[in-house]
Design a protein around this motif. Structure first.
Motif, PDB file in Angstrom:
ATOM      1  N   ARG A  10       0.863  -1.184   0.000  1.00  0.00           N
ATOM      2  CA  ARG A  10       0.000   0.000   0.000  1.00  0.00           C
ATOM      3  C   ARG A  10       0.897   1.230   0.000  1.00  0.00           C
ATOM      4  O   ARG A  10       1.783   1.349   0.833  1.00  0.00           O
ATOM      5  CB  ARG A  10      -0.914  -0.006   1.218  1.00  0.00           C
ATOM      6  CG  ARG A  10      -1.930  -1.128   1.187  1.00  0.00           C
ATOM      7  CD  ARG A  10      -2.833  -1.134   2.419  1.00  0.00           C
ATOM      8  NE  ARG A  10      -3.808  -2.200   2.333  1.00  0.00           N
ATOM      9  CZ  ARG A  10      -3.668  -3.397   2.899  1.00  0.00           C
ATOM     10  NH1 ARG A  10      -2.576  -3.674   3.591  1.00  0.00           N
ATOM     11  NH2 ARG A  10      -4.602  -4.312   2.776  1.00  0.00           N
ATOM     12  N   LYS A  13      -2.554   6.123  -2.186  1.00  0.00           N
ATOM     13  CA  LYS A  13      -3.860   5.565  -2.538  1.00  0.00           C
ATOM     14  C   LYS A  13      -3.768   4.189  -3.196  1.00  0.00           C
ATOM     15  O   LYS A  13      -4.767   3.503  -3.333  1.00  0.00           O
ATOM     16  CB  LYS A  13      -4.590   6.503  -3.509  1.00  0.00           C
ATOM     17  CG  LYS A  13      -5.055   7.800  -2.911  1.00  0.00           C
ATOM     18  CD  LYS A  13      -5.807   8.568  -3.990  1.00  0.00           C
ATOM     19  CE  LYS A  13      -6.536   9.764  -3.452  1.00  0.00           C
ATOM     20  NZ  LYS A  13      -7.323  10.415  -4.523  1.00  0.00           N
ATOM     21  N   GLN A  15      -2.956   0.250  -4.004  1.00  0.00           N
ATOM     22  CA  GLN A  15      -2.914  -1.034  -3.305  1.00  0.00           C
ATOM     23  C   GLN A  15      -2.690  -2.118  -4.350  1.00  0.00           C
ATOM     24  O   GLN A  15      -3.480  -2.248  -5.288  1.00  0.00           O
ATOM     25  CB  GLN A  15      -4.204  -1.296  -2.553  1.00  0.00           C
ATOM     26  CG  GLN A  15      -4.230  -2.652  -1.875  1.00  0.00           C
ATOM     27  CD  GLN A  15      -5.441  -2.833  -1.006  1.00  0.00           C
ATOM     28  OE1 GLN A  15      -5.456  -2.332   0.110  1.00  0.00           O
ATOM     29  NE2 GLN A  15      -6.440  -3.529  -1.497  1.00  0.00           N
ATOM     30  N   SER A  31      -4.758  -4.710  -9.413  1.00  0.00           N
ATOM     31  CA  SER A  31      -3.958  -3.915  -8.477  1.00  0.00           C
ATOM     32  C   SER A  31      -3.843  -2.495  -9.016  1.00  0.00           C
ATOM     33  O   SER A  31      -3.989  -2.262 -10.217  1.00  0.00           O
ATOM     34  CB  SER A  31      -2.551  -4.520  -8.337  1.00  0.00           C
ATOM     35  OG  SER A  31      -2.605  -5.784  -7.734  1.00  0.00           O
TER      36      SER A  31
END
Length: 109
Positions: A10, A13, A15, A31
């Protein structure tokens, strides 16, 4: 492959989910990656730009992010992390297993 084989990174913003493979580090389709990360030095920017040109990274609904349109195999977890963060990254220390919080480095011992 079971979910406990996946690691998460992470960054702001973004991930991303990835896992070690025999010939590199795989980042899973869906992703996200930062379009503009905070570090000024970006050693993996050329790789990121190549993935955009190839359609692997596409615009996300969030204008701050790219999304992986398909799984992508990177040469290392550090390059994968650098693309996700849009900045330099120590992959073994940055990718963590969500099930127990162990870093990739600790999990591979």
């Amino acid at each position: 492959m079971s979910e406990d084989k996946w690691f998460v990174l992470r960054a702001q913003k973004a991930q991303a989910f990835g896992r070690p493979e025999a010939d590199g580090f795989l980042v899973r389709k869906g992703s996200t990656a930062m379009r503009e990360g905070s570090p000024q030095v970006k050693r993996d920017r050329e790789e990121r730009d190549r993935l955009v040109r190839q359609g692997v990274l596409i615009p996300d609904s969030d204008p701050d992010l790219f999304r992986f349109s398909r799984d992508n195999l990177f040469g290392s977890s550090s390059v994968a992390g650098g693309v996700v963060k849009d900045g330099n990254c120590s992959g073994p220390q940055s990718w963590c297993r969500p099930t127990d919080g162990k870093t990739l480095k600790d999990a591979m011992r």
